[in-house]
Design a protein around this motif. Structure first.
Motif, PDB file in Angstrom:
ATOM      1  N   GLU A   1      49.626  18.698  32.136  1.00  0.00           N
ATOM      2  CA  GLU A   1      50.036  20.130  32.673  1.00  0.00           C
ATOM      3  C   GLU A   1      50.057  21.020  31.418  1.00  0.00           C
ATOM      4  OE1 GLU A   1      50.910  20.976  35.588  1.00  0.00           O
ATOM      5  OE2 GLU A   1      50.128  19.186  36.170  1.00  0.00           O
ATOM      6  N   LEU A   2      49.538  20.698  30.174  1.00  0.00           N
ATOM      7  CA  LEU A   2      49.312  21.925  29.313  1.00  0.00           C
ATOM      8  C   LEU A   2      48.191  22.831  29.730  1.00  0.00           C
ATOM      9  CD1 LEU A   2      50.271  20.144  25.881  1.00  0.00           C
ATOM     10  CD2 LEU A   2      51.531  21.668  27.193  1.00  0.00           C
ATOM     11  N   TYR A   3      47.365  21.840  30.503  1.00  0.00           N
ATOM     12  CA  TYR A   3      46.037  22.956  30.852  1.00  0.00           C
ATOM     13  C   TYR A   3      46.233  24.355  31.225  1.00  0.00           C
ATOM     14  CZ  TYR A   3      47.056  23.602  35.911  1.00  0.00           C
ATOM     15  OH  TYR A   3      47.447  23.837  36.899  1.00  0.00           O
ATOM     16  N   TYR A   4      47.599  24.497  31.537  1.00  0.00           N
ATOM     17  CA  TYR A   4      47.680  25.879  32.054  1.00  0.00           C
ATOM     18  C   TYR A   4      47.791  26.991  31.057  1.00  0.00           C
ATOM     19  CZ  TYR A   4      49.653  29.655  35.171  1.00  0.00           C
ATOM     20  OH  TYR A   4      49.719  30.766  35.703  1.00  0.00           O
ATOM     21  N   LEU A   5      48.161  26.409  29.867  1.00  0.00           N
ATOM     22  CA  LEU A   5      48.083  27.234  28.929  1.00  0.00           C
ATOM     23  C   LEU A   5      46.828  27.681  28.387  1.00  0.00           C
ATOM     24  CD1 LEU A   5      51.032  25.866  26.587  1.00  0.00           C
ATOM     25  CD2 LEU A   5      51.208  27.775  28.065  1.00  0.00           C
ATOM     26  N   VAL A   6      45.710  26.889  28.690  1.00  0.00           N
ATOM     27  CA  VAL A   6      44.604  27.094  28.372  1.00  0.00           C
ATOM     28  C   VAL A   6      43.525  27.754  29.504  1.00  0.00           C
ATOM     29  CG1 VAL A   6      42.240  26.096  27.751  1.00  0.00           C
ATOM     30  CG2 VAL A   6      44.466  25.179  26.711  1.00  0.00           C
ATOM     31  N   ASP A   7      43.933  27.506  30.657  1.00  0.00           N
ATOM     32  CA  ASP A   7      43.143  27.762  31.890  1.00  0.00           C
ATOM     33  C   ASP A   7      44.100  28.672  33.045  1.00  0.00           C
ATOM     34  OD1 ASP A   7      40.477  27.931  33.166  1.00  0.00           O
ATOM     35  OD2 ASP A   7      41.305  26.020  34.431  1.00  0.00           O
ATOM     36  N   GLY A   8      45.047  29.091  32.515  1.00  0.00           N
ATOM     37  CA  GLY A   8      45.824  29.652  33.489  1.00  0.00           C
ATOM     38  C   GLY A   8      46.057  31.069  33.396  1.00  0.00           C
ATOM     39  N   GLY A   9      44.871  31.805  33.007  1.00  0.00           N
ATOM     40  CA  GLY A   9      44.935  33.126  32.871  1.00  0.00           C
ATOM     41  C   GLY A   9      45.926  33.850  31.900  1.00  0.00           C
ATOM     42  N   THR A  10      46.092  32.925  30.546  1.00  0.00           N
ATOM     43  CA  THR A  10      46.823  33.485  29.487  1.00  0.00           C
ATOM     44  C   THR A  10      46.064  34.625  28.654  1.00  0.00           C
ATOM     45  OG1 THR A  10      45.870  31.366  28.356  1.00  0.00           O
ATOM     46  CG2 THR A  10      48.233  31.300  29.158  1.00  0.00           C
ATOM     47  N   LEU A  11      46.607  35.240  27.890  1.00  0.00           N
ATOM     48  CA  LEU A  11      46.284  36.432  27.090  1.00  0.00           C
ATOM     49  C   LEU A  11      46.747  36.201  25.845  1.00  0.00           C
ATOM     50  CD1 LEU A  11      44.596  39.168  26.685  1.00  0.00           C
ATOM     51  CD2 LEU A  11      46.570  40.132  27.472  1.00  0.00           C
ATOM     52  N   TRP A  12      45.628  36.148  24.897  1.00  0.00           N
ATOM     53  CA  TRP A  12      46.123  36.102  23.549  1.00  0.00           C
ATOM     54  C   TRP A  12      45.165  36.895  22.624  1.00  0.00           C
ATOM     55  CZ3 TRP A  12      45.786  30.986  20.012  1.00  0.00           C
ATOM     56  CH2 TRP A  12      46.369  31.313  18.831  1.00  0.00           C
ATOM     57  N   GLY A  13      45.635  38.000  22.284  1.00  0.00           N
ATOM     58  CA  GLY A  13      44.829  39.117  21.558  1.00  0.00           C
ATOM     59  C   GLY A  13      45.510  40.196  20.905  1.00  0.00           C
ATOM     60  N   ARG A  14      44.876  41.270  20.693  1.00  0.00           N
ATOM     61  CA  ARG A  14      45.350  42.276  19.983  1.00  0.00           C
ATOM     62  C   ARG A  14      44.856  43.549  20.962  1.00  0.00           C
ATOM     63  NH1 ARG A  14      42.537  41.711  14.535  1.00  0.00           N
ATOM     64  NH2 ARG A  14      41.279  40.586  15.922  1.00  0.00           N
ATOM     65  N   ARG A  15      45.615  44.614  20.941  1.00  0.00           N
ATOM     66  CA  ARG A  15      45.499  45.903  21.512  1.00  0.00           C
ATOM     67  C   ARG A  15      44.773  46.703  20.994  1.00  0.00           C
ATOM     68  NH1 ARG A  15      48.180  48.527  26.135  1.00  0.00           N
ATOM     69  NH2 ARG A  15      46.748  50.392  26.666  1.00  0.00           N
ATOM     70  N   TRP A  16      43.810  47.426  21.496  1.00  0.00           N
ATOM     71  CA  TRP A  16      43.136  48.580  21.059  1.00  0.00           C
ATOM     72  C   TRP A  16      44.027  49.864  21.151  1.00  0.00           C
ATOM     73  CZ3 TRP A  16      37.353  48.068  22.938  1.00  0.00           C
ATOM     74  CH2 TRP A  16      36.876  46.858  22.270  1.00  0.00           C
ATOM     75  N   PHE A  17      44.008  50.606  20.288  1.00  0.00           N
ATOM     76  CA  PHE A  17      44.409  51.928  20.069  1.00  0.00           C
ATOM     77  C   PHE A  17      43.804  52.966  20.029  1.00  0.00           C
ATOM     78  CE2 PHE A  17      47.966  49.294  19.316  1.00  0.00           C
ATOM     79  CZ  PHE A  17      49.212  49.642  19.819  1.00  0.00           C
ATOM     80  N   PRO A  18      43.636  54.263  20.806  1.00  0.00           N
ATOM     81  CA  PRO A  18      42.983  55.332  20.800  1.00  0.00           C
ATOM     82  C   PRO A  18      42.640  55.884  19.383  1.00  0.00           C
ATOM     83  CG  PRO A  18      44.600  55.639  22.371  1.00  0.00           C
ATOM     84  CD  PRO A  18      45.090  54.471  21.667  1.00  0.00           C
ATOM     85  N   THR A  19      41.388  56.256  19.276  1.00  0.00           N
ATOM     86  CA  THR A  19      40.711  56.985  18.087  1.00  0.00           C
ATOM     87  C   THR A  19      39.966  57.923  18.819  1.00  0.00           C
ATOM     88  OG1 THR A  19      38.968  55.607  17.852  1.00  0.00           O
ATOM     89  CG2 THR A  19      40.771  55.011  16.822  1.00  0.00           C
ATOM     90  N   ASN A  20      39.321  58.712  17.657  1.00  0.00           N
ATOM     91  CA  ASN A  20      38.102  59.729  18.198  1.00  0.00           C
ATOM     92  C   ASN A  20      36.841  59.155  18.827  1.00  0.00           C
ATOM     93  OD1 ASN A  20      39.951  61.927  17.748  1.00  0.00           O
ATOM     94  ND2 ASN A  20      39.449  61.860  15.555  1.00  0.00           N
ATOM     95  N   THR A  21      36.908  57.898  18.496  1.00  0.00           N
ATOM     96  CA  THR A  21      35.394  57.333  18.915  1.00  0.00           C
ATOM     97  C   THR A  21      35.554  56.576  20.377  1.00  0.00           C
ATOM     98  OG1 THR A  21      35.134  56.389  16.650  1.00  0.00           O
ATOM     99  CG2 THR A  21      34.039  55.616  18.447  1.00  0.00           C
ATOM    100  N   ARG A  22      34.612  56.998  21.322  1.00  0.00           N
ATOM    101  CA  ARG A  22      34.676  56.836  22.687  1.00  0.00           C
ATOM    102  C   ARG A  22      33.499  55.928  23.071  1.00  0.00           C
ATOM    103  NH1 ARG A  22      38.413  59.842  25.432  1.00  0.00           N
ATOM    104  NH2 ARG A  22      39.412  61.719  24.262  1.00  0.00           N
ATOM    105  N   ASP A  23      33.726  55.100  24.066  1.00  0.00           N
ATOM    106  CA  ASP A  23      32.687  54.251  24.516  1.00  0.00           C
ATOM    107  C   ASP A  23      32.247  54.974  25.838  1.00  0.00           C
ATOM    108  OD1 ASP A  23      34.065  54.237  27.130  1.00  0.00           O
ATOM    109  OD2 ASP A  23      34.786  52.245  26.748  1.00  0.00           O
ATOM    110  N   ASP A  24      31.016  54.280  26.245  1.00  0.00           N
ATOM    111  CA  ASP A  24      30.021  54.660  27.184  1.00  0.00           C
ATOM    112  C   ASP A  24      30.894  55.528  28.297  1.00  0.00           C
ATOM    113  OD1 ASP A  24      28.493  51.872  28.425  1.00  0.00           O
ATOM    114  OD2 ASP A  24      30.689  52.481  28.097  1.00  0.00           O
ATOM    115  N   LYS A  25      32.201  55.264  28.844  1.00  0.00           N
ATOM    116  CA  LYS A  25      32.897  55.531  30.008  1.00  0.00           C
ATOM    117  C   LYS A  25      33.751  56.439  29.385  1.00  0.00           C
ATOM    118  CE  LYS A  25      32.322  51.786  33.181  1.00  0.00           C
ATOM    119  NZ  LYS A  25      33.121  50.887  33.953  1.00  0.00           N
ATOM    120  N   GLY A  26      33.708  57.194  28.194  1.00  0.00           N
ATOM    121  CA  GLY A  26      34.758  58.108  27.723  1.00  0.00           C
ATOM    122  C   GLY A  26      35.946  57.562  27.033  1.00  0.00           C
TER     123      GLY A  26
END
Length: 409
Positions: A333-358
């Protein structure tokens, strides 16, 4: 970890060898990791190890050496036909070699990706790789232009492989680097060929890794970098290096996983942690073989199911409230921690640099690392605490640092 033994009938009845496949991924508790806490657990990798043993010369029809070949194919899924939200770009596959790796001569790999400039800034900008070691005992060949639009189209690579057990670059234009035509499903393949004497055993591992750095959900400006980018950067082009690391490390990962699982499986059954003649599913556990080169292979190939089951059932369990099937269910049942839509990461914060969608982004500071669990795919909410109250024990017991991050979100 998991394993499977192929019967002679499944292999066509003509193969003069026994074949087993083992699967390993670095899902293990923090205290069993070898590197900095949870680094290995964050890597999006897996390893298949094929173990082949030639039948003894005493078997009827076994005469002399045998040539054995194993083929691994993978489709390039960076395709708008599969995922409409994939950024437009040219899909391509490439055969590459790295001088470092577990083999005497490094590793060979196939990279499946799409073209973009700079680091990955959107979902589906990234790469997937399959890799296998090179050494003096095997011959590795690669094709990057496998047409997988249909079974008939894929017949070309099967005909190539079936002719001599190798992938012949000279028979296929652009076989080492290939831009996939629009509206075509394309993939890549690796083949490993070797000679096996009667009774000889050889293990052939393949690793897969996917480097898709960006997660984007909710509002368009909500973007995150997955946790593995802390160790491999955000280029999206590091999948082959991650696959090679998996080939180097997977035996130590499996030893850690076995130690962790045995500490639970052997509770209350009269066995000690390292006394594991039988694995949980009744198949023979190769830990009893001291020769590291024979780990798991002997038992996977020569398991005596009747003897294992008889030994497993001998004597009453001292832990009647937690029978073996229940312990197995806890691991599964530990599969859900790997394959259950979990998110493990770091948030991006705004700067003066913009991507191709602004939209404006920058890498988040270290303290912004978070772990979040999806309630379920029918109710797509993250970290609903009333539900997590019931499912928090695996994190508390196995990955306490992730449990702390969850409540800091």
């Amino acid at each position: 970890r998991a394993w499977w033994t192929y019967s002679s009938a499944a292999l066509g009845g003509q193969v003069r060898a026994m074949v087993a496949q083992r699967q390993v991924s670095p899902v293990m508790p923090e205290k069993f990791t070898h590197m900095q806490a949870n680094r290995e657990v964050s890597l999006p990798v897996g390893v298949w190890e094929f173990v082949v043993e030639g039948l003894p010369s005493t078997y009827e029809g076994v005469q002399g050496d045998s040539d054995v070949s194993i083929l691994m194919m993978w489709e390039n899924l960076f395709n708008p036909a599969w995922w409409p939200n994939i950024p437009t770009g040219i899909q391509f596959n490439a055969c590459e070699e790295l001088s470092d790796g577990p083999g005497d001569h490094g590793a060979s790999g196939a990279v499946l990706s799409t073209r973009w400039d700079g680091d990955a800034a959107m979902e589906w900008q990234g790469s997937v790789s399959i890799a296998t070691p090179k050494n003096s005992h095997v011959s590795v060949s690669c094709r990057a232009n496998v047409d997988m639009s249909s079974g008939e189209a894929a017949g070309g690579v099967w005909a190539d492989f079936g002719a001599d057990g190798a992938l012949d670059a000279t028979d296929a234009p652009n076989s080492t680097s290939y831009d996939i035509p629009k509206n075509q499903r394309g993939g890549a393949a690796l083949a490993v060929k070797f000679t096996l004497s009667p009774g000889e055993r050889r293990a052939v591992p393949f690793a897969i890794a996917w480097d898709l750095p960006v997660v984007q959900f909710g509002k368009p400006e909500a973007k995150w970098h997955k946790q593995h980018t802390e160790h491999y950067g955000t280029s999206g082009r590091s999948s082959l290096r991650m696959a090679v690391e998996a080939l180097v490390q997977y035996t130590s990962w499996e030893e850690s996983i076995e130690s962790w699982q045995n500490s639970i499986l052997n509770q209350g059954n009269g066995r000690h942690e390292n006394d594991s003649e039988e694995a949980a599913d009744g198949a023979c556990d190769p830990e009893v073989h001291n020769n590291k080169d024979e780990r798991n292979e002997v038992c996977a190939l020569q398991a005596n199911q009747d003897e294992a089951q008889a030994s497993q059932q001998a004597g009453p369990s001292e832990d009647a409230q937690r029978p073996l099937w229940y312990k197995l269910a806890l691991f599964n049942e530990l599969y859900y921690l790997v394959d259950g839509g979990t998110l493990w990461g770091r948030r991006w914060f705004p700067t003066n640099t913009r991507d191709d969608k602004g939209f404006a982004y920058a890498q988040a500071p270290a303290w912004s690392e978070h772990f979040a669990i999806l309630e379920c795919f029918d109710y797509p909410y993250y970290n609903t605490l009333d539900v997590h109250y019931y499912g928090s024990w695996p994190l508390v017991l196995l990955w306490p640092s992730l449990e702390r991050e969850l409540y800091q979100l």
